[in-house]
Design a protein around this motif. Structure first.
Motif, PDB file in Angstrom:
ATOM      1  N   VAL A   4       0.855  -1.188   0.000  1.00 46.60           N
ATOM      2  CA  VAL A   4       0.000   0.000   0.000  1.00 46.60           C
ATOM      3  C   VAL A   4       0.890   1.236   0.000  1.00 46.60           C
ATOM      4  CG1 VAL A   4      -1.726   1.339   1.285  1.00 46.60           C
ATOM      5  CG2 VAL A   4      -1.897  -1.149   1.222  1.00 46.60           C
ATOM      6  N   VAL A   5       0.487   2.262  -0.733  1.00 42.11           N
ATOM      7  CA  VAL A   5       1.167   3.556  -0.701  1.00 42.11           C
ATOM      8  C   VAL A   5       0.145   4.604  -0.263  1.00 42.11           C
ATOM      9  CG1 VAL A   5       2.405   5.316  -2.013  1.00 42.11           C
ATOM     10  CG2 VAL A   5       2.757   2.893  -2.543  1.00 42.11           C
ATOM     11  N   GLU A   6       0.427   5.281   0.873  1.00 38.42           N
ATOM     12  CA  GLU A   6      -0.466   6.322   1.390  1.00 38.42           C
ATOM     13  C   GLU A   6       0.218   7.670   1.234  1.00 38.42           C
ATOM     14  OE1 GLU A   6      -1.136   5.087   5.420  1.00 38.42           O
ATOM     15  OE2 GLU A   6      -2.799   3.769   4.858  1.00 38.42           O
TER      16      GLU A   6
ATOM     17  N   ASP B 181       4.506  13.889   3.508  1.00 37.78           N
ATOM     18  CA  ASP B 181       4.915  12.538   3.897  1.00 37.78           C
ATOM     19  C   ASP B 181       4.251  11.508   3.005  1.00 37.78           C
ATOM     20  OD1 ASP B 181       6.528  13.338   6.030  1.00 37.78           O
ATOM     21  OD2 ASP B 181       4.830  13.381   7.410  1.00 37.78           O
ATOM     22  N   CYS B 182       4.845  10.323   3.020  1.00 39.83           N
ATOM     23  CA  CYS B 182       4.280   9.192   2.309  1.00 39.83           C
ATOM     24  C   CYS B 182       4.516   7.952   3.164  1.00 39.83           C
ATOM     25  CB  CYS B 182       4.932   9.035   0.934  1.00 39.83           C
ATOM     26  SG  CYS B 182       4.183   7.767  -0.091  1.00 39.83           S
ATOM     27  N   PHE B 183       3.468   7.200   3.451  1.00 38.31           N
ATOM     28  CA  PHE B 183       3.596   5.959   4.202  1.00 38.31           C
ATOM     29  C   PHE B 183       3.545   4.797   3.210  1.00 38.31           C
ATOM     30  CE2 PHE B 183       1.264   8.251   7.849  1.00 38.31           C
ATOM     31  CZ  PHE B 183       2.435   8.884   8.219  1.00 38.31           C
ATOM     32  N   VAL B 184       4.594   3.995   3.207  1.00 41.92           N
ATOM     33  CA  VAL B 184       4.684   2.857   2.302  1.00 41.92           C
ATOM     34  C   VAL B 184       4.628   1.591   3.144  1.00 41.92           C
ATOM     35  CG1 VAL B 184       6.059   1.708   0.538  1.00 41.92           C
ATOM     36  CG2 VAL B 184       6.093   4.212   0.711  1.00 41.92           C
TER      37      VAL B 184
ATOM     38  N   THR C 207       7.782  12.861  -2.110  1.00 43.00           N
ATOM     39  CA  THR C 207       8.335  12.770  -3.468  1.00 43.00           C
ATOM     40  C   THR C 207       8.799  11.359  -3.814  1.00 43.00           C
ATOM     41  OG1 THR C 207      10.517  13.422  -2.638  1.00 43.00           O
ATOM     42  CG2 THR C 207       9.075  15.183  -3.431  1.00 43.00           C
ATOM     43  N   THR C 208       8.716  10.439  -2.855  1.00 43.31           N
ATOM     44  CA  THR C 208       9.157   9.064  -3.097  1.00 43.31           C
ATOM     45  C   THR C 208       8.321   8.426  -4.212  1.00 43.31           C
ATOM     46  OG1 THR C 208       9.872   8.798  -0.811  1.00 43.31           O
ATOM     47  CG2 THR C 208       9.464   6.791  -2.061  1.00 43.31           C
ATOM     48  N   ASP C 209       8.995   7.798  -5.144  1.00 45.33           N
ATOM     49  CA  ASP C 209       8.319   7.214  -6.305  1.00 45.33           C
ATOM     50  C   ASP C 209       8.391   5.686  -6.230  1.00 45.33           C
ATOM     51  OD1 ASP C 209       7.066   6.830  -8.698  1.00 45.33           O
ATOM     52  OD2 ASP C 209       8.814   7.305  -9.944  1.00 45.33           O
TER      53      ASP C 209
END
Length: 348
Positions: free
Chosen positions: A293-295, A300-303, A320-322
């Motif tokens: 899951v990518v939130e 921020d980004c929760f992976v 910005t994480t891809d």
């Protein structure tokens, strides 16, 4: 003043013990938050301090005076509840000054104290309005103002923001923090919301099943949890807990890699916060997995990464994480931020 001390405090309801021997010293002027899951006893403990619940065993002292068997009116405390409980037919001014009026205080004194409280809470422009003409946040400020005019030894807050929407909760957290700075009075605050606890408290008391799991500053609880319960209760997202083994001076995780171990006992769990994990190339970190899951939350980004037998691991990274769902990734742990726990759940 306003120092509050609990010594071996217990609460029983017939054969059921809900508070199990609490020892706690709260310093004058300190902001202490009781936090924990529903049913852990935090509101019961607050009501015992306020005198609204009898103390089955133990001693409660306020400024060195034993108040265990004293009624609420003799303790010099005031409570702010989840419900505003304002008189609908009275103005804000009358609601705030009502307790002083019933105590027979002179009108000049009432006006002065109400005016001072209204100034602190920015309610000057609303003194002649009735509760129905106010927003939820303004009503809660009136309830707090009603307590301020009594000039208590300490304030007791029982989940005062639970009835407010998200935006008002943020605003009222700020107001309560500023209020504590302005009054420099002891405050004890009960909440199940760890964000409120982390942002408001000088010290947090984490309760679990009627006992203290840990007491400390927000930073101490976040960075050095004493046990698995605190590690997973404090922090959002919660700390990742992975099964591990120790061989000599090395820790290892299943189907992964390990590192140096300097603990004094055998660890069976490894804990690491989501922000202390970096996404890496497969085979280059401590373990590998598949993005589940990518939130995306903006900054921020929760992976969430499925690491097979290790379970799901949450990584907190920048917006910005891809990465994409289904992508194979490696996870690299920051060795300076590992926490190990023994079979008893206590930190090593």
């Amino acid at each position: 003043m306003g120092a509050i001390t609990l010594r071996a405090v217990e609460k029983w309801f017939d054969e059921v013990q809900v508070i199990k021997g609490i020892d706690l010293a709260i310093e004058a002027g300190e902001f202490v938050v009781f936090v924990g899951p529903s049913g852990c006893g935090k509101s019961t403990l607050l009501r015992m301090i306020g005198g609204l619940e009898d103390t089955s065993r133990g001693v409660i002292e306020i400024d060195g005076r034993d108040v265990t068997d004293q009624p609420p009116a003799r303790r010099g405390l005031t409570m702010v509840f989840q419900s505003y409980a304002l008189y609908p037919h009275m103005s804000v001014r009358e609601n705030m000054g009502f307790s002083l009026k019933t105590a027979g205080a002179p009108k000049a004194e009432i006006d002065a104290k109400v005016g001072h409280a209204a100034e602190i809470l920015k309610l000057d422009a609303y003194l002649d309005r009735r509760p129905k003409d106010l927003s939820g946040g303004q009503r809660q400020r009136v309830a707090i103002g009603r307590s301020i005019v009594r000039e208590p030894t300490a304030f007791l807050f029982d989940e005062p923001l639970s009835n407010l929407d998200a935006a008002l909760r943020v605003e009222m957290r700020y107001e309560i923090a500023k209020l504590h700075q302005a009054l420099d009075t002891t405050m004890i605050y009960v909440t199940h919301d760890q964000v409120e606890a982390m942002t408001l408290a000088d010290r947090i008391v984490v309760l679990e099943a009627g006992q203290i799991a840990q007491v400390g500053t927000p930073r101490a609880l976040y960075e050095t949890p004493a046990n698995l319960f605190v590690a997973q209760f404090i922090g959002s997202p919660k700390m990742n807990i992975l099964p591990c083994t120790v061989e000599g001076q090395t820790w290892r995780i299943e189907r992964g890699r390990g590192g140096p171990y300097n603990g004094a006992g055998a660890a069976v769990h490894l804990g690491i916060r989501p922000e202390h994990i970096a996404i890496a190339e497969v085979g280059t970190g401590h373990c590998d997995g598949t993005v589940d899951v990518v939130e995306y939350l903006g900054a921020d980004c929760f992976v969430v990464v499925d690491c097979g037998p290790l379970g799901r691991v949450t990584v907190r990274t920048t917006g910005t994480t891809d990465v994409a769902v289904g992508q194979a990734v490696g996870l690299a742990f920051d060795p300076d931020w590992l926490t190990f726990f023994g079979a008893d759940g206590q930190a090593i």
